[in-house]
Design a protein around this motif. Structure first.
Motif, PDB file in Angstrom:
ATOM      1  N   ARG A   1       0.821  -1.213   0.000  1.00 27.74           N
ATOM      2  CA  ARG A   1       0.000   0.000   0.000  1.00 27.74           C
ATOM      3  C   ARG A   1       0.857   1.266   0.000  1.00 27.74           C
ATOM      4  NH1 ARG A   1      -4.788  -1.092   4.298  1.00 27.74           N
ATOM      5  NH2 ARG A   1      -5.975   0.231   2.909  1.00 27.74           N
TER       6      ARG A   1
ATOM      7  N   CYS B   1       3.974   7.742  -0.548  1.00 27.75           N
ATOM      8  CA  CYS B   1       2.549   7.904  -0.315  1.00 27.75           C
ATOM      9  C   CYS B   1       1.924   6.535  -0.126  1.00 27.75           C
ATOM     10  CB  CYS B   1       1.880   8.690  -1.427  1.00 27.75           C
ATOM     11  SG  CYS B   1       2.292   8.173  -3.063  1.00 27.75           S
TER      12      CYS B   1
ATOM     13  N   THR C   1      -1.940   4.276   0.975  1.00 33.43           N
ATOM     14  CA  THR C   1      -3.386   4.286   1.206  1.00 33.43           C
ATOM     15  C   THR C   1      -3.667   3.585   2.518  1.00 33.43           C
ATOM     16  OG1 THR C   1      -3.530   2.289  -0.133  1.00 33.43           O
ATOM     17  CG2 THR C   1      -4.046   4.364  -1.223  1.00 33.43           C
TER      18      THR C   1
ATOM     19  N   SER D   1      -5.756   8.184   2.820  1.00 31.98           N
ATOM     20  CA  SER D   1      -4.489   8.188   2.100  1.00 31.98           C
ATOM     21  C   SER D   1      -3.544   9.176   2.782  1.00 31.98           C
ATOM     22  CB  SER D   1      -4.701   8.588   0.640  1.00 31.98           C
ATOM     23  OG  SER D   1      -5.177   9.915   0.573  1.00 31.98           O
TER      24      SER D   1
END
Lengths: 403, 639
Positions: free
Chosen positions: B176, B218, B220, B225
């Protein structure tokens, strides 16, 4: 500015006679002169200094006469015109950010010479030389070789110079170091009086300080002979030709007021603030621009000189020494109140029957300083509520010479 | 729904919308805003021959990019004549700000890593945007793309005037979490020829070297997020200075500037329920500038050797609540601290604490949408002086009477605070300056149709703006002593037109986009003056652009022509300050390849861009000549 050539009514046909401009009714202004030259400073970096000419016999105001008469000179008059003065039939202009002292014929504004001088400011003459103050030393000082090529020799010395230019050869012949960012210069009795400002140094490390001195140079030996403390941030110097030397101070825009100072050539160390010891307090005599005419210094000033967020009203006053031994002077306050943004001035004596009682004020108004300003003419001694004439000029009309 | 956001350039360049954007739109609380006037996909930008952000946005309707020439020359954006200080530039919802002069140099921003660029005529008003996005008069929104799969992009560009521009982007996905690292170098000598009155000279001291390093992480979360972005930029450049008359032997300029910009930015967006969401954003930036005029090389130089350090810290919290499928509300609060330290002008070290708050409401019915917000901005500088305060309301409506037609209307008031330069860095600092006010109003009519392989789109946008209490620089007693006053007033009436046609066949596609802007931008500052009622500096009455794009199999040919009508460099619209109309055309040919090398599939694109094909000699800013014809060749690989 100091040099008013012999008056003549001869109208020799000159090459610039065909230049067209605005027709003005001058109402008696400048009857015994040929031309009023107006140097518009323009904006820094905008290359828009211009020379306007008012033909006094025809009442014809011609804008950008230099460019029109010298189409082959690339870039026109240049960037930031800072001073204009007549020497005989030559008109000398000091173009600050072009690094050029421009010499043209007063008859037809055609170029005689363009002399490179780094960041030149103001000019004075004697019989053999032109003397030009220069900030060059603030940034760099250097030397010229035989071909006129400039080589930097020192870039750390913040002091400025006076450049001496041979009137015949139009070549630089020597420099003398003076104070920080020298501005006005005047000649009397073989000595040059130079006002040091420090206008740039005041904003910059390491000094963050204005200069407050007047440098005195012996013209014959071209050497600095004396440095006198006067007041903070000096600007213009005027000699009345009889022994009095006037110096204006721009103040520090914060808590030191502007003012007019006077000293005498025979004892220059004794400096007096004009207004001291009189009924008019010197704090009430402000100077934002000044002009010497008819033996007196004329000043435009504003009381609100520390607060630029309000619209200003300006007033006009003059000082004339009446007794050189005691320093007694006549201070006159004039009835005109000026609004707008006065930027430069000239005072011209009336002719004929009115000669002793009437002066004309020629006022350059800078408007918003960015767009073209105006030149207007008022009667100085009485407030008849109207302009004699007014005309659109160039950007920041700040300097005048009458011929 | 997609038709609302699928904008012209996207269609033009045959890109499907970013999947993330599409996904967000399908959620019930994401009630839509007005359409952006201009939005482009970055992949599309490059296909269309724009090498940077300023090249892309200068084609937009109503936009003037002020360009001092060369890669190192300042490039700022002015939208609908409000002035560049009113245009906020936002990267992923966080402003790239400059408290010193309120201007962002687009020339420093890279297209690498971005997915799209958008500009709204009215107000962007989507869920969870920061308060500063509401408080900005106009805004250019830059959106980064998210790393989606393991990939490596390499690109080398080079061409005229010693331009060399390699860049690399590396993406890695770990469950993720997505990682991206990118770097780019720009070097150029900037030594282009230009006409100097009757002769031709070569621009000197216009070189630049810059290096950009970026890293992003980055990820999620369940219904959320997060994103952390580190950015570093360093450059060293010369300023060639205005072309003026200069005594022979003295150079125009020896000015140099070195910059070091760093920022760290993060965001966290969380949905707590179907109706309730929160966004937290934060940024710290640290920008250092060294500017020196080098008097040892130029006797005409003012002896400046100055150092500036700007720092800013920013935090923003937004709550969004959707009442139902029709109504939603946002409450946003931003707090920003700015400081500037410098050895210029008596070493003043201004600091500013600025609070921005916004309450926004959105409503959507069958064919009607409605947005409103009220923003408040209050700033206090260094504990001294009166606080600066401004209330900024905005209203906008959108109505879709027919499936192929939409009519938008908006009105908005915004302010821009005086910059540190306005307040403190003119010698006569004017502490009584008020914020500069901008009122904007406008209509937009959009039409779009599909018929077989053809797609047509069009927009007609009339508008009226008024800028009052405009902060104007005035020298006091000489050119070197300036102060600032709230004395300007400008009325701007304009019309933007845009039309786009695309044709798509099996292995061939083409599109043509035409844009036209009319602007009557009048100076109403001083009644009775020479300038009253004249056109504002640098705003052409007429400007237009045409983009043609042809694609056939692996080949892409693009052509862009930009036209700017006559302008003046001052509001005195006289011959001395007249700037002639100019028209510049760029062409780009590119071909894509599929290679098998190193045991994997590599896609490559080679392209050749010719800028200013006809070598038109022009100036955008008077005294700053622009380059003639130039060539930029580019090769890029995606591994």
């Amino acid at each position: 500015m100091l040099c008013i050539a012999a008056c003549t009514k001869d109208l020799e046909p000159s090459k610039d006679i065909l230049l067209e401009g605005d027709e003005l009714n001058l109402k008696g202004f400048g009857e015994n002169y040929r031309k009023l030259f107006v140097l518009n400073e323009g904006g820094l970096g905008a290359n828009n200094a211009t020379l306007d000419v008012l033909r006094l016999q025809r009442g014809m105001y011609v804008r950008s006469a230099f460019r029109k008469m010298n189409p082959a000179v690339s870039g026109g008059l240049g960037d930031v015109g800072n001073d204009i003065a007549l020497h005989g039939e030559e008109l000398w202009m000091v173009i600050n950010n072009s690094g050029i002292v421009e010499v043209v014929s007063a008859f037809d504004e055609t170029e005689i010479a363009a002399i490179p001088v780094p960041t030149p400011r103001n000019i004075a003459f004697d019989d053999n030389y032109a003397y030009v103050t220069s900030w060059a030393g603030a940034y760099a000082s250097g030397t010229y070789d035989d071909k006129g090529v400039y080589t930097i020799t020192d870039s750390s010395n913040p002091k400025g110079c006076v450049y001496r230019i041979n009137l015949k050869t139009k070549k630089v012949e020597g420099t003398v170091e003076v104070g920080l960012q020298p501005e006005g210069i005047a000649l009397y009795g073989g000595r040059l009086y130079v006002a040091n400002s420090g206008g740039i140094s005041s904003q910059l490390p390491p000094l963050y300080a204005y200069d407050n001195t007047l440098s005195i140079i012996d013209a014959a030996s071209f050497k600095l002979v004396q440095t006198i403390e006067v007041a903070v941030n000096l600007k213009s110097v005027w000699s009345d030709g009889k022994g009095a030397v006037y110096v204006t101070s721009m103040g520090n825009f914060w808590d030191a007021h502007t003012g007019l100072y006077v000293l005498y050539a025979d004892n220059p160390s004794k400096v007096a603030l004009v207004g001291s010891g009189t009924a008019i307090k010197p704090e009430a005599l402000h100077v934002s621009c000044s002009y010497l005419a008819d033996g007196a210094v004329y000043c435009i000033g504003t009381e609100d000189e520390f607060n630029w967020s309000v619209p200003h009203n300006y007033y006009i006053w003059s000082c004339k020494i009446t007794d050189y031994a005691s320093g007694e002077c006549t201070i006159s306050l004039y009835p005109q109140t000026l609004s707008g943004t006065p930027y430069g001035m000239a005072v011209v004596k009336a002719s004929g029957a009115e000669a002793d009682s009437k002066h004309y004020l020629v006022l350059g108004d800078a408007g918003d300083y960015f767009n073209p300003g105006t030149v207007s003419c008022y009667a100085l001694e009485f407030n008849d509520g109207e302009k004699y004439w007014s005309v659109n000029a160039g950007v920041c009309p700040g300097h005048f010479a009458i011929w | 729904m997609l038709s609302i956001l699928t904008v012209l350039w996207a269609a033009l360049c045959m890109q499907t919308p970013d999947t993330l954007v599409a996904a967000m739109l399908s959620a019930p609380r994401d009630l839509p805003t007005l359409k952006p006037a201009e939005e482009i996909k970055v992949t599309g930008v490059e296909a269309c021959g724009a090498a940077g952000i300023s090249e892309a946005v200068k084609r937009f309707t109503g936009v003037q990019v002020k360009d001092y020439g060369g890669l190192g020359g300042l490039k700022t954006i002015n939208v609908r004549s409000l002035g560049s200080e009113h245009v906020g530039v936002f990267l992923d919802g966080v402003q790239i700000d400059n408290a010193q002069n309120m201007q962002v140099d687009l020339g420093r921003l890279s297209l690498d890593g971005l997915s799209d660029i958008s500009l709204y005529n009215a107000q962007k008003n989507v869920r969870l945007q920061s308060a500063k996005e509401y408080a900005s008069g106009q805004a250019l929104h830059l959106v980064s793309s998210a790393p989606r799969s393991d990939a490596l992009w390499l690109r080398v560009r080079g061409g005229s005037f010693g331009t060399f521009n390699p860049s690399i982007v590396w993406d890695k996905c770990l469950g993720r979490i997505g990682l991206r690292a990118s770097a780019g170098f720009v070097g150029s000598k900037g030594n282009y020829k230009y006409p100097y009155f009757d002769t031709t000279l070569v621009r000197e001291n216009g070189d630049i070297k810059s290096l950009r390093l970026e890293a992003r992480v980055c990820g999620t979360l369940d219904k959320g997020s997060w994103d952390v972005h580190l950015y570093g930029y360093g450059s060293e450049r010369g300023f060639p200075g205005p072309v003026i008359r200069r005594a022979s032997g003295f150079p125009f300029s020896a000015e140099r500037q070195a910059d070091r910009d760093l920022f760290a930015q993060m965001s966290w967006i969380q949905d707590w329920s179907e109706y309730w969401s929160t966004a937290i954003r934060a940024k710290y930036s640290n920008n250092y500038t060294h500017y020196a005029t080098h008097p040892e090389k130029n006797p005409m130089a003012m002896p400046y050797d100055l150092h500036y350090l700007q720092q800013s810290a920013y935090i923003s919290a937004v709550q969004s609540y959707a009442v139902d499928y029709k109504w939603s509300f946002d409450l946003a609060a931003d707090l920003q601290w700015n400081s500037l330290r410098s050895d210029a002008f008596l070493s003043r070290n201004p600091r500013r604490l600025c609070f921005t708050g916004a309450l926004a409401a959105r409503y959507k019915a069958e064919s009607l949408r409605f947005c409103a917000h009220l923003a408040y901005q209050g700033a206090r500088d260094g504990g001294e002086g009166e606080p600066l305060r401004a209330w900024m309301p905005s209203l906008s409506f959108a109505w879709e009477p027919l499936e192929w037609m939409e009519l938008d209307a908006f009105a908005k008031r915004s302010y821009r605070l005086p910059s540190f330069n306005d307040l403190y860095y003119s010698l006569m600092g004017n502490s009584s300056l008020k914020p500069e006010s901008a009122f904007q109003s406008g209509l937009d009519l959009f039409i779009h149709t599909n018929s077989g392989p053809w797609r047509w789109e069009g927009r007609v946008s009339p508008y009226y703006n008024r800028v009052s209490d405009k902060i104007v620089a005035i020298p006091t007693v000489s050119q070197f002593r300036w102060t600032m006053l709230n004395i300007g007033l400008a009325d701007i009436a304009g019309l933007d037109l845009k039309g786009c046609a695309t044709l798509t066949k099996s292995d061939f596609s083409s599109s043509l986009t035409l844009r036209y802007s009319y602007q009557s931008a009048l100076d109403h500052s001083m009644p009775g003056s020479l300038t009253y009622g004249n056109q504002l500096p640098y705003i052409p009455r007429h400007s237009a652009s045409a983009d043609l794009l042809l694609k056939w199999r692996a080949w892409t040919l693009s052509w862009n022509t930009l036209y700017n009508g006559e302008r003046w460099s001052r509001s005195a619209n006289i011959a001395d300050y007249h700037i002639a109309p100019w028209s510049v055309s760029d062409a780009q040919l590119s071909r894509s390849f599929e290679l098998n090398a190193l045991g994997r599939k590599i896609s490559a694109v080679a392209s050749l861009l010719v800028s200013n094909v006809f070598s038109f000699r022009y100036e955008i800013v008077q005294g700053y000549p622009m380059p003639g014809r130039s060539i930029l060749a580019s090769v890029s690989f995606q591994i």
